[in-house]
Motif scaffolding. Structure first.
Motif, short mmCIF file in Angstrom:
data_model
loop_
_atom_site.label_atom_id
_atom_site.label_comp_id
_atom_site.label_asym_id
_atom_site.label_seq_id
_atom_site.Cartn_x
_atom_site.Cartn_y
_atom_site.Cartn_z
N ALA A 342 0.80 -1.27 -0.10
CA ALA A 342 -0.03 -0.07 0.05
C ALA A 342 0.84 1.22 -0.06
O ALA A 342 0.28 2.37 0.09
N ASN A 343 2.18 1.07 -0.12
CA ASN A 343 3.19 2.31 0.15
C ASN A 343 2.92 3.05 1.11
O ASN A 343 2.50 2.64 2.29
N MET A 344 2.96 4.15 1.05
CA MET A 344 2.77 5.35 2.08
C MET A 344 1.38 5.42 2.24
O MET A 344 0.56 5.45 1.36
N ILE A 345 1.02 5.88 3.69
CA ILE A 345 -0.46 5.82 3.98
C ILE A 345 -0.40 7.11 4.88
O ILE A 345 0.29 7.27 5.74
N VAL A 346 -1.40 8.16 4.46
CA VAL A 346 -1.71 9.35 5.44
C VAL A 346 -3.17 9.22 6.00
O VAL A 346 -4.05 9.26 4.94
N ALA A 347 -3.32 9.40 7.34
CA ALA A 347 -4.68 9.40 7.66
C ALA A 347 -5.08 10.67 8.26
O ALA A 347 -4.18 11.20 9.11
N SER A 358 -3.91 6.26 0.59
CA SER A 358 -2.72 5.09 0.49
C SER A 358 -2.26 4.93 -0.98
O SER A 358 -2.76 5.46 -1.93
N LYS A 359 -1.26 4.26 -1.05
CA LYS A 359 -0.37 4.12 -2.29
C LYS A 359 0.15 5.57 -2.66
O LYS A 359 -0.16 5.95 -3.86
N LEU A 360 0.89 6.19 -1.89
CA LEU A 360 1.27 7.30 -2.07
C LEU A 360 2.98 7.18 -1.97
O LEU A 360 3.69 6.30 -1.55
N SER A 361 3.71 8.11 -2.58
CA SER A 361 5.28 8.22 -2.46
C SER A 361 5.33 9.79 -2.15
O SER A 361 4.49 10.62 -2.42
N ASN A 362 6.58 9.91 -1.32
CA ASN A 362 6.87 11.45 -1.16
C ASN A 362 6.15 12.30 -0.34
O ASN A 362 5.67 13.25 -0.78
#
Length: 410
Positions: A342-347, A358-362
């Motif tokens: 799911a790569n990077m996740i921000v809640a 989810s599925k973020l980068s940088n």
């Protein structure tokens, strides 16, 4: 009656022109979406291996191509209606012109009988009395004016008829152009469907790979769901602790009800934030500037694997590589983590609502940070298959909400 009929016809044509303008606007908007999807497809085609992401992009391209054909068909029907109306007006004008010419011919014939001065003077001086002479003089004068008006009216109707005939010709040319466009777009649709079938066929040969990907994705989904549930549970406990401390300092604490273990006990500021967030239903901005929903909320069939169903707690939005991901509303970042698959996740918390990306980068934000609507939180990640998409979820306490009911139309 003639002028009224023509005026009504022009009024109808104005309304149809407004309708065509709306169709042209819808066509331009749909073409822009087609161009966006074409870029997404081009990115996935840079990889030699086919993927579900490529299949989803082609499927959405087919949807938009079908929509384009529907718009063209609607415009085609509108042109047909306009052509029929113009033909009707032309026929009516032609009939009126013939009637006017016939009436004018009768006037000329009648006038010829009294065309010389002797006949006119004889007609006048044969009057029985002076009053009759005056009436006959006025009759001759009015008859002459009527002939002149009839001649002007004939010329006017002839000019209008020629103008309408030109419009009929132009309308037929438009119809021919739209028909050619429809044929071209239909051929493109058939090509896309053939490409879709080829991708499905190739993916069917990768059943084992797809099942392994599905198992890996399932684990990532479970980890993500557990992570969100822990965040909600933590915030509920934190809010309850805050509420208990508030009651301990409140002289009227016995009058305050105990908050539920399944919902956040919000203070005034959080309650206001949650209320304003709930007003976003149906008009929430998208977390990415362009793209389409490639996987919908809830349980549904796998696009390739037969007999297998998948579950999505949010929606997957496929977009172009490198696109910014932005928060949909004001809130507080409650977690920034990385989960395999799911790569990077921000809640982000918005009162008792949570949005999860989810599925973020940088990633550009950190835990505890207050952020504002439209603020960049990261960049969409691109997987090994060349697919660039994010997973977007909306929760209210422990309840998962379908984001499609909240996102504004696109």
């Amino acid at each position: 009656m003639l002028c009224l009929s023509i005026s009504d016809s022009f009024g109808q044509n104005r309304r149809k022109s407004n309708r065509r303008a709306r169709l042209e606007a819808a066509k331009r908007d749909n073409l822009q979406k087609i161009q966006e999807i074409n870029k997404i497809i081009e990115k996935t085609e840079q990889k030699k291996e086919v993927s579900v992401g490529k299949l989803n992009a082609i499927g959405e391209r087919i949807n938009k191509q079908s929509r384009q054909i529907d718009i063209i068909s609607e415009n085609q029907q509108l042109l047909e209606n306009e052509a029929q109306e113009l033909t009707r007006v032309t026929t009516e004008l032609s009939g009126n012109l013939e009637k006017l010419k016939a009436e004018y011919a009768k006037m000329i014939f009648a006038s010829a009988k009294t065309s010389n001065k002797f006949n006119k003077l004889s007609f006048l001086f044969s009057s029985a009395n002076f009053n009759q002479l005056v009436r006959r003089y006025k009759y001759l004068q009015q008859y002459s004016e009527a002939r002149e008006k009839q001649a002007v009216l004939i010329q006017k109707v002839r000019t209008e008829l020629l103008a309408e005939q030109v419009k009929v010709l132009q309308k037929k040319q438009e119809q021919a152009s739209v028909l050619r466009e429809k044929i071209t777009e239909t051929q493109s649709l058939q090509v896309l469907k053939g490409k879709q079938s080829d991708v499905v066929s190739q993916l069917n040969q990768k059943e084992r790979v797809l099942k392994n990907q599905l198992a890996s994705n399932k684990q990532a989904v479970e980890r993500l769901e557990n992570m969100i549930a822990r965040i909600v549970e933590r915030e509920i406990k934190r809010s309850q602790e805050r509420e208990r401390n508030s009651r301990a300092n409140d002289a009227n604490k016995s009058n305050k009800a105990e908050s539920s273990n399944k919902s956040i006990a919000m203070n005034a500021e959080e309650s206001k934030l949650a209320t304003s967030f709930s007003a976003l239903r149906g008009r929430m901005p998208w977390p990415v500037g362009s793209g389409f929903i490639s996987d919908h909320f809830g349980v549904h069939r796998h696009p390739v694997l037969k007999g297998i169903k998948t579950n999505n707690n949010g929606v997957d939005i496929q977009t172009s590589a490198g696109n910014d991901v932005k928060v949909v509303y004001d809130g507080i970042v409650q977690s920034v983590v990385s989960i395999p698959g799911a790569n990077m996740i921000v809640a982000v918390q918005h009162g008792d609502y949570f949005t999860v990306y989810s599925k973020l980068s940088n990633v550009n934000v950190s835990t505890g940070q207050k952020i504002h609507s439209g603020q960049k939180i990261g960049v969409v990640a691109t997987d090994n298959d060349g697919t660039s998409e994010i997973n977007f979820q909306v929760w209210k306490n422990f309840d998962k909400i379908n984001p499609e009911n909240w996102l504004r139309g696109r």
